[in-house]
Design a protein around this motif. Structure first.
Motif, PDB file in Angstrom:
ATOM      1  N   ILE A 223       0.857  -1.182   0.000  1.00  0.00           N
ATOM      2  CA  ILE A 223       0.000   0.000   0.000  1.00  0.00           C
ATOM      3  C   ILE A 223       0.894   1.234   0.000  1.00  0.00           C
ATOM      4  O   ILE A 223       1.695   1.428   0.916  1.00  0.00           O
ATOM      5  N   GLY A 224       0.771   2.039  -1.051  1.00  0.00           N
ATOM      6  CA  GLY A 224       1.633   3.208  -1.171  1.00  0.00           C
ATOM      7  C   GLY A 224       1.353   3.933  -2.468  1.00  0.00           C
ATOM      8  O   GLY A 224       0.581   3.467  -3.306  1.00  0.00           O
ATOM      9  N   ALA A 225       1.992   5.069  -2.636  1.00  0.00           N
ATOM     10  CA  ALA A 225       1.763   5.916  -3.813  1.00  0.00           C
ATOM     11  C   ALA A 225       2.741   5.570  -4.933  1.00  0.00           C
ATOM     12  O   ALA A 225       3.868   5.148  -4.663  1.00  0.00           O
ATOM     13  N   PRO A 226       2.329   5.765  -6.191  1.00  0.00           N
ATOM     14  CA  PRO A 226       3.223   5.481  -7.328  1.00  0.00           C
ATOM     15  C   PRO A 226       4.491   6.324  -7.321  1.00  0.00           C
ATOM     16  O   PRO A 226       5.490   5.939  -7.914  1.00  0.00           O
ATOM     17  N   ASN A 227       4.458   7.509  -6.659  1.00  0.00           N
ATOM     18  CA  ASN A 227       5.650   8.360  -6.600  1.00  0.00           C
ATOM     19  C   ASN A 227       6.415   8.191  -5.286  1.00  0.00           C
ATOM     20  O   ASN A 227       7.303   8.982  -4.968  1.00  0.00           O
ATOM     21  N   SER A 228       6.066   7.145  -4.527  1.00  0.00           N
ATOM     22  CA  SER A 228       6.757   6.874  -3.263  1.00  0.00           C
ATOM     23  C   SER A 228       7.908   5.915  -3.503  1.00  0.00           C
ATOM     24  O   SER A 228       7.705   4.741  -3.805  1.00  0.00           O
ATOM     25  N   SER A 229       9.134   6.409  -3.361  1.00  0.00           N
ATOM     26  CA  SER A 229      10.320   5.581  -3.619  1.00  0.00           C
ATOM     27  C   SER A 229      10.369   4.367  -2.701  1.00  0.00           C
ATOM     28  O   SER A 229      10.574   3.240  -3.154  1.00  0.00           O
ATOM     29  N   ASN A 230      10.144   4.572  -1.398  1.00  0.00           N
ATOM     30  CA  ASN A 230      10.282   3.436  -0.480  1.00  0.00           C
ATOM     31  C   ASN A 230       9.212   2.382  -0.727  1.00  0.00           C
ATOM     32  O   ASN A 230       9.457   1.189  -0.550  1.00  0.00           O
ATOM     33  N   SER A 231       8.010   2.808  -1.176  1.00  0.00           N
ATOM     34  CA  SER A 231       6.943   1.844  -1.482  1.00  0.00           C
ATOM     35  C   SER A 231       7.298   0.997  -2.709  1.00  0.00           C
ATOM     36  O   SER A 231       7.103  -0.222  -2.723  1.00  0.00           O
ATOM     37  N   LYS A 232       7.828   1.652  -3.734  1.00  0.00           N
ATOM     38  CA  LYS A 232       8.214   0.916  -4.953  1.00  0.00           C
ATOM     39  C   LYS A 232       9.345  -0.065  -4.667  1.00  0.00           C
ATOM     40  O   LYS A 232       9.393  -1.154  -5.234  1.00  0.00           O
ATOM     41  N   ARG A 233      10.238   0.318  -3.748  1.00  0.00           N
ATOM     42  CA  ARG A 233      11.327  -0.605  -3.381  1.00  0.00           C
ATOM     43  C   ARG A 233      10.766  -1.845  -2.681  1.00  0.00           C
ATOM     44  O   ARG A 233      11.286  -2.942  -2.837  1.00  0.00           O
ATOM     45  N   LEU A 234       9.695  -1.686  -1.893  1.00  0.00           N
ATOM     46  CA  LEU A 234       9.090  -2.836  -1.214  1.00  0.00           C
ATOM     47  C   LEU A 234       8.524  -3.832  -2.230  1.00  0.00           C
ATOM     48  O   LEU A 234       8.622  -5.044  -2.038  1.00  0.00           O
ATOM     49  N   VAL A 235       7.932  -3.318  -3.301  1.00  0.00           N
ATOM     50  CA  VAL A 235       7.432  -4.195  -4.373  1.00  0.00           C
ATOM     51  C   VAL A 235       8.588  -5.008  -4.963  1.00  0.00           C
ATOM     52  O   VAL A 235       8.484  -6.229  -5.167  1.00  0.00           O
ATOM     53  N   GLU A 236       9.708  -4.335  -5.209  1.00  0.00           N
ATOM     54  CA  GLU A 236      10.881  -5.002  -5.784  1.00  0.00           C
ATOM     55  C   GLU A 236      11.455  -6.044  -4.828  1.00  0.00           C
ATOM     56  O   GLU A 236      11.841  -7.137  -5.252  1.00  0.00           O
ATOM     57  N   VAL A 237      11.499  -5.707  -3.540  1.00  0.00           N
ATOM     58  CA  VAL A 237      12.024  -6.647  -2.537  1.00  0.00           C
ATOM     59  C   VAL A 237      11.144  -7.895  -2.484  1.00  0.00           C
ATOM     60  O   VAL A 237      11.644  -9.018  -2.391  1.00  0.00           O
ATOM     61  N   GLY A 238       9.827  -7.707  -2.567  1.00  0.00           N
ATOM     62  CA  GLY A 238       8.905  -8.844  -2.561  1.00  0.00           C
ATOM     63  C   GLY A 238       9.119  -9.752  -3.759  1.00  0.00           C
ATOM     64  O   GLY A 238       9.188 -10.979  -3.631  1.00  0.00           O
ATOM     65  N   ALA A 239       9.256  -9.141  -4.940  1.00  0.00           N
ATOM     66  CA  ALA A 239       9.476  -9.932  -6.158  1.00  0.00           C
ATOM     67  C   ALA A 239      10.808 -10.672  -6.091  1.00  0.00           C
ATOM     68  O   ALA A 239      10.905 -11.850  -6.459  1.00  0.00           O
ATOM     69  N   ARG A 240      11.831  -9.989  -5.591  1.00  0.00           N
ATOM     70  CA  ARG A 240      13.154 -10.596  -5.473  1.00  0.00           C
ATOM     71  C   ARG A 240      13.154 -11.719  -4.432  1.00  0.00           C
ATOM     72  O   ARG A 240      13.934 -12.661  -4.514  1.00  0.00           O
ATOM     73  N   GLY A 241      12.255 -11.601  -3.457  1.00  0.00           N
ATOM     74  CA  GLY A 241      12.166 -12.612  -2.400  1.00  0.00           C
ATOM     75  C   GLY A 241      11.390 -13.846  -2.813  1.00  0.00           C
ATOM     76  O   GLY A 241      11.153 -14.733  -1.982  1.00  0.00           O
ATOM     77  N   GLY A 242      10.953 -13.892  -4.071  1.00  0.00           N
ATOM     78  CA  GLY A 242      10.293 -15.094  -4.577  1.00  0.00           C
ATOM     79  C   GLY A 242       8.790 -15.005  -4.654  1.00  0.00           C
ATOM     80  O   GLY A 242       8.112 -15.991  -4.946  1.00  0.00           O
ATOM     81  N   CYS A 243       8.229 -13.806  -4.412  1.00  0.00           N
ATOM     82  CA  CYS A 243       6.781 -13.648  -4.463  1.00  0.00           C
ATOM     83  C   CYS A 243       6.352 -13.477  -5.927  1.00  0.00           C
ATOM     84  O   CYS A 243       6.750 -12.525  -6.590  1.00  0.00           O
TER      85      CYS A 243
END
Length: 316
Positions: A223-243
Motif C-alpha cells: 500500500i503506497g503511492a506510485p511516486n513513493s520511492s520506499n513503497s516501490k522498493r518494497l514491491v521489488e524486494v517482494g518480487a526478489r524474495g520469490g513472491c
C-alpha cells in the motif's frame, strides 16, 4: 456460499515512519496555530490520501515558493529542499517551517562536511526524486554527481579520484545500493562512505519485514503511492524474495481480485507514507470475500520519535 479460506500475513513494521508522522503533525499544528490556509511546498509526504486529508483541513499544496503569498506561512516537505529555497523564503521575509526528515537532514550535513574537507560527492539515488534534488542542492552545481546503477559508475567524470565521498538517498533498496557501493569502491578505492548507513531505519525495517513474509505468500500487496520511492522498493524486494505477484496499490479499490483467484496466502505491507487506515481498509476488503486468518509477522519494534520544530510548538 462458503467463502474461500485465505491467510493474510501483515508485515510489521509497516506504514508511517517517525519522519512522516512528524511532517504531518507539523502541517496540522501549523493550521491550528495560524489558521488556514497554510501553504506546503510539494506534497508533504508521497501519499494522496494524506495530502487530500490535509488539503480538506486547509493546507494548500504548491510546487514552488513563488506560488505562496507573502502573508501566509509555508512548510517545506519531508523530502528536503535545496539551500536556495529557505534562502528565498528569508529574502521575502516569509514565515516558514522546515519539515525535512531529520534523517535526510543528516545526509545534508554529511555532504556539507565532506565538501568542507575538499571532497567531491557522489550521490546514489533516483534522478528527479525530491529528496535527491534537495540533497544535491545543498552544494554548488557539479559538487554532487548522481548515480543510479553500477553501470553509471563506470561513466563518472570526477575531479580527483583521491578526493571523493558518497552519500545515498534514504529510501533505496538495501540490496541495489550495496551493488552500486561495490562498484564505487572498485573504481575509486579511496572513496569515503558515511559513518552510519544513510538508508533510514524505517526503510530497512520495512524491507526486512517483506523479506520475512515473501516466502510464505503467493502474492504481496504494497500500500503506497506510485511516486513513493520506499513503497516501490518494497514491491521489488517482494518480487526478489520469490513472491510471484508483487504489486503496488494505493487503496483497497485498486486490488485486482481476478489476479488473486485461487491464492491461499497474501502478504500486506505499507510504505512509510501510508496510514494504517488504508491497511485496515484492505484487510476488510479481504474479509468481505474470504474466510480470513490474519497473522502479523513482526521483525522489529520501532520507538523512534522526532521533535516538532519550536516555531509550531509555541502557540500564538
Amino acid at each position: 456460499m462458503t467463502k474461500p479460506a485465505l491467510t493474510l500475513y501483515l508485515a510489521a513494521p509497516r506504514g508511517f515512519c517517525a519522519g512522516v508522522d512528524r511532517a504531518i503533525k507539523i502541517v496540522e499544528m501549523a493550521l491550528q496555530k495560524w489558521g488556514p490556509p497554510v501553504y506546503v511546498r510539494h506534497e508533504i509526504v508521497h501519499n494522496k490520501f494524506v495530502v487530500d486529508t490535509l488539503r480538506n483541513k486547509g493546507a494548500v499544496f504548491v510546487e514552488e515558493l513563488e506560488e505562496c503569498p507573502d502573508d501566509r506561512p509555508v512548510i517545506f516537505s519531508a523530502h528536503g529542499v535545496p539551500k536556495s529555497v529557505p534562502a528565498e523564503a528569508e529574502r521575502r521575509n516569509l514565515t516558514y517551517v522546515d519539515a525535512t526528515c531529520p534523517l535526510v537532514s543528516k545526509v545534508h550535513l554529511e555532504a556539507a562536511r565532506h565538501a568542507e574537507n575538499g571532497k567531491q560527492m557522489v550521490m546514489i539515488g533516483h534522478k528527479g526524486h525530491p529528496e535527491v534534488i534537495g540533497t544535491m542542492g545543498q552544494l554548488p552545481e557539479g559538487e554532487v554527481l548522481l548515480v543510479e546503477t553500477p553501470e553509471d559508475v563506470a561513466h563518472l567524470q570526477v575531479r580527483d579520484p583521491e578526493q571523493l565521498a558518497y552519500i545515498t538517498q534514504t529510501t533505496l533498496s538495501l540490496d541495489d545500493t550495496a551493488e552500486v557501493v561495490k562498484a564505487l569502491e572498485t573504481h575509486f578505492p579511496a572513496i569515503e562512505g558515511p559513518h552510519k548507513e544513510d538508508i533510514c531505519y524505517a526503510t530497512t525495517n520495512r524491507q526486512n519485514a517483506v523479506k520475512q513474509i515473501a516466502p510464505k505468500v503467493q502474492a504481496l500487496l504494497v500500500i503506497g503511492a506510485p511516486n513513493s520511492s520506499n513503497s516501490k522498493r518494497l514491491v521489488e524486494v517482494g518480487a526478489r524474495g520469490g513472491c510471484a505477484y508483487s504489486q503496488l496499490i494505493q487503496r483497497a479499490t485498486d486490488i485486482d481480485w481476478r489476479a488473486l483467484e485461487g491464492i491461499s496466502a497474501v502478504g500486506i505491507t505499507a510504505g512509510a507514507s501510508a496510514p494504517e487506515q488504508l491497511v485496515n481498509e484492505v484487510v476488510q476488503a479481504f474479509r468481505d470475500r474470504h474466510d480470513l486468518t490474519v497473522e502479523e509477522v513482526v521483525t522489529a519494534d520501532e520507538t523512534i520519535q522526532f521533535r516538532i520544530p519550536r516555531i509550531v510548538r509555541e502557540m500564538a
